[in-house]
Write an enzyme that holds these catalytic residues in place. Structure first.
Site, PDB file in Angstrom:
ATOM      1  N   TYR A  34      -3.216  11.043   0.723  1.00 45.10           N
ATOM      2  CA  TYR A  34      -3.779  10.887  -0.633  1.00 45.10           C
ATOM      3  C   TYR A  34      -3.815  12.237  -1.339  1.00 45.10           C
ATOM      4  CZ  TYR A  34      -5.275   6.160   0.631  1.00 45.10           C
ATOM      5  OH  TYR A  34      -5.289   4.848   1.003  1.00 45.10           O
TER       6      TYR A  34
ATOM      7  N   ASP B 281       0.850  -1.196   0.000  1.00 43.26           N
ATOM      8  CA  ASP B 281       0.000   0.000   0.000  1.00 43.26           C
ATOM      9  C   ASP B 281       0.890   1.253   0.000  1.00 43.26           C
ATOM     10  OD1 ASP B 281      -3.185   0.520   0.608  1.00 43.26           O
ATOM     11  OD2 ASP B 281      -1.944   2.072   1.514  1.00 43.26           O
TER      12      ASP B 281
ATOM     13  N   HIS C 187      -4.483  -7.943   0.568  1.00 40.06           N
ATOM     14  CA  HIS C 187      -3.828  -6.646   0.678  1.00 40.06           C
ATOM     15  C   HIS C 187      -3.027  -6.473   1.978  1.00 40.06           C
ATOM     16  CE1 HIS C 187      -3.376  -2.512  -0.618  1.00 40.06           C
ATOM     17  NE2 HIS C 187      -3.727  -2.085   0.566  1.00 40.06           N
TER      18      HIS C 187
END
Ligand SMILES: *[C@@H]1O[C@H](CO)[C@@H](O)[C@H](O)[C@H]1NC(C)=O
Ligand SMILES: *[C@@H]1O[C@H](CO)[C@@H](O)[C@H](O)[C@H]1NC(C)=O
Length: 407
Positions: free
Chosen positions: A326, A228, A383
């Site tokens: 982000y 990630d 993930h």
């Protein structure tokens, strides 16, 4: 339209983008310069560079406030005859809530968290938190340092099962020479690391801060591993500081953009739990998640583990600052974009976990990674691989290091 078609289209777009990127920017000479940064309050000033031991110890006030909020929760009503296709089910949230209030113990989780040594040190004006575990037994050789970086919505807690396997391999069926000295920082704005007070805390800034952290701990050369954001930060370190590390192991290197309303989430523990736990279900096994009445979130993780991760966000109030990464790093940020076309030349290992949100075929990865020495298609896992399949990840990492060091 089938999900498969959508996947194919995404894949084709991705391939074209990467190939074009490869054609036009295939020059090592375009390495951007790295600027220094300041993220503390007010104007830049000298900082205290000492490394200070840290204990996870949330005050009673925070826990009492949480209990009150959990008692006063306002839940809505589920649709009839659906499972997690419509999101986190209120019916199941009631079970989680009951467990959280009556069974889960944050103080016990603190003991688990504090089993490893934690520290903080100020870099570029903010206190950076990290776990530091030295090999249990010394081989007499120089230590092999490893920087492990978590992602979103995870935390350093993702690595709790992996850490003993890497630092004390002999107790886990391995051999002494496989041991690492592991440094596991919280990304600024995540959990116990202070959030930036100034704009610009993007993946490059995080990478630079982590390189400074490693240098402060005496490591000029080290291995990197991450999934990630952890993968993206590790990759940017490998690009920007190619002399620094021994090698890069990445469990995947793309993230989904997420739309959130984190400022709301910081006010509601149940909202935060639903938001974060849903990812641990959906990104671990999407089919199973959508078709289960409990989202299959405890298929691979315990409620205690999931709640501890949620609590790290809740008790530190860090959901808002965590998703800011982000905003700072995606779309239209020249400082970060400039690195996208820079090739990765350090020895690289890619681990593809079949249930991850994105799988990058080796042929596509080779456009960017010029020195792939290992590409592993894992037998299972998603993930949050470090927490879900720590043994697979540890073995893959150890195998990679053997290849690098025997060359
Ligand atoms: C946590 O803080 C409280 C209050 O200051 C103290 O009594 C307790 O010993 C601390 N616990 C740990 C594990 O440091
Ligand atoms: C939660 O605690 C209650 C009361 O101590 C106990 O009866 C119950 O079995 C526990 N539930 C779980 C899931 O551990």
């Amino acid at each position: 339209m089938g999900k498969f078609v959508l996947f194919l289209i995404t894949l084709i777009i991705l391939m074209v983008a990467l190939l074009l990127g490869g054609l036009f920017f295939d020059k090592a000479s375009q390495i951007p310069t790295i600027k220094d940064g300041w993220f503390g309050r007010g104007k830049k000033k000298p900082v205290d560079e000492s490394v200070v031991p840290f204990t996870v110890n949330i005050t009673d006030d925070v826990l009492k406030d949480l209990q009150t909020r959990l008692e006063n929760v306002r839940l809505s009503e589920d649709l009839e005859n659906v499972k997690f296709q419509y999101g986190f089910q209120v019916k199941y949230m009631k079970e989680v809530l009951d467990y959280w209030k009556n069974n889960y113990s944050w103080r016990e989780s603190e003991e688990i968290l504090n089993q490893f040594s934690h520290f903080k040190t100020n870099i570029e004006g903010i206190d950076v938190h990290f776990i530091h575990v030295k090999p249990k037994r010394s081989t007499g050789k120089a230590t092999r340092a490893l920087l492990l970086t978590h992602g979103w919505p995870g935390s350093v807690f993702e690595f709790y099962k992996l850490l003993p396997m890497l630092t004390d391999p002999i107790s886990h069926g391995g051999s002494e020479e496989d041991a690492f000295e592991v440094i596991c920082p919280s990304i600024p704005g995540y959990g116990f690391s202070e959030a930036a007070h100034q704009p610009g805390m993007n993946t490059l800034a995080v990478g630079r801060i982590f390189v400074k952290l490693m240098a402060r701990l005496g490591h000029e050369s080290f291995y990197l591993q991450g999934g990630d954001w952890g993968a993206i930060i590790s990759i940017i370190i490998a690009q920007a500081y190619p002399d620094v590390e021994g090698g890069l192991e990445s469990s995947e290197y793309l993230v989904l953009y997420t739309k959130a309303n984190p400022f709301a989430l910081n006010d509601s523990p149940v909202g935060l739990a639903a938001y974060i736990m849903e990812k641990f279900g959906a990104w671990t096994n999407l089919e199973l998640h959508l078709n289960s009445i409990d989202g299959a979130i405890t298929e691979k993780f315990t409620l205690d583990e999931l709640l501890t991760n949620v609590m790290i966000y809740w008790t530190t109030g860090s959901i808002g600052s965590s998703v800011r990464l982000y905003k700072e790093s995606l779309a239209g940020h020249e400082e970060v974009e400039a690195w996208e076309s820079v090739q990765v030349t350090v020895p690289t290992s890619l681990a593809a976990f079949p249930n991850d949100i994105y799988l990058v075929p080796r042929a596509i990865a080779e456009v960017r990674f010029k020195n792939i020495v290992q590409y592993s298609m894992m037998p299972r896992g998603g993930h949050f691989a470090a927490l879900e399949e720590p043994r697979l990840l540890a073995d893959d990492l150890i195998a990679f290091v053997k290849i690098v060091e025997n060359k």
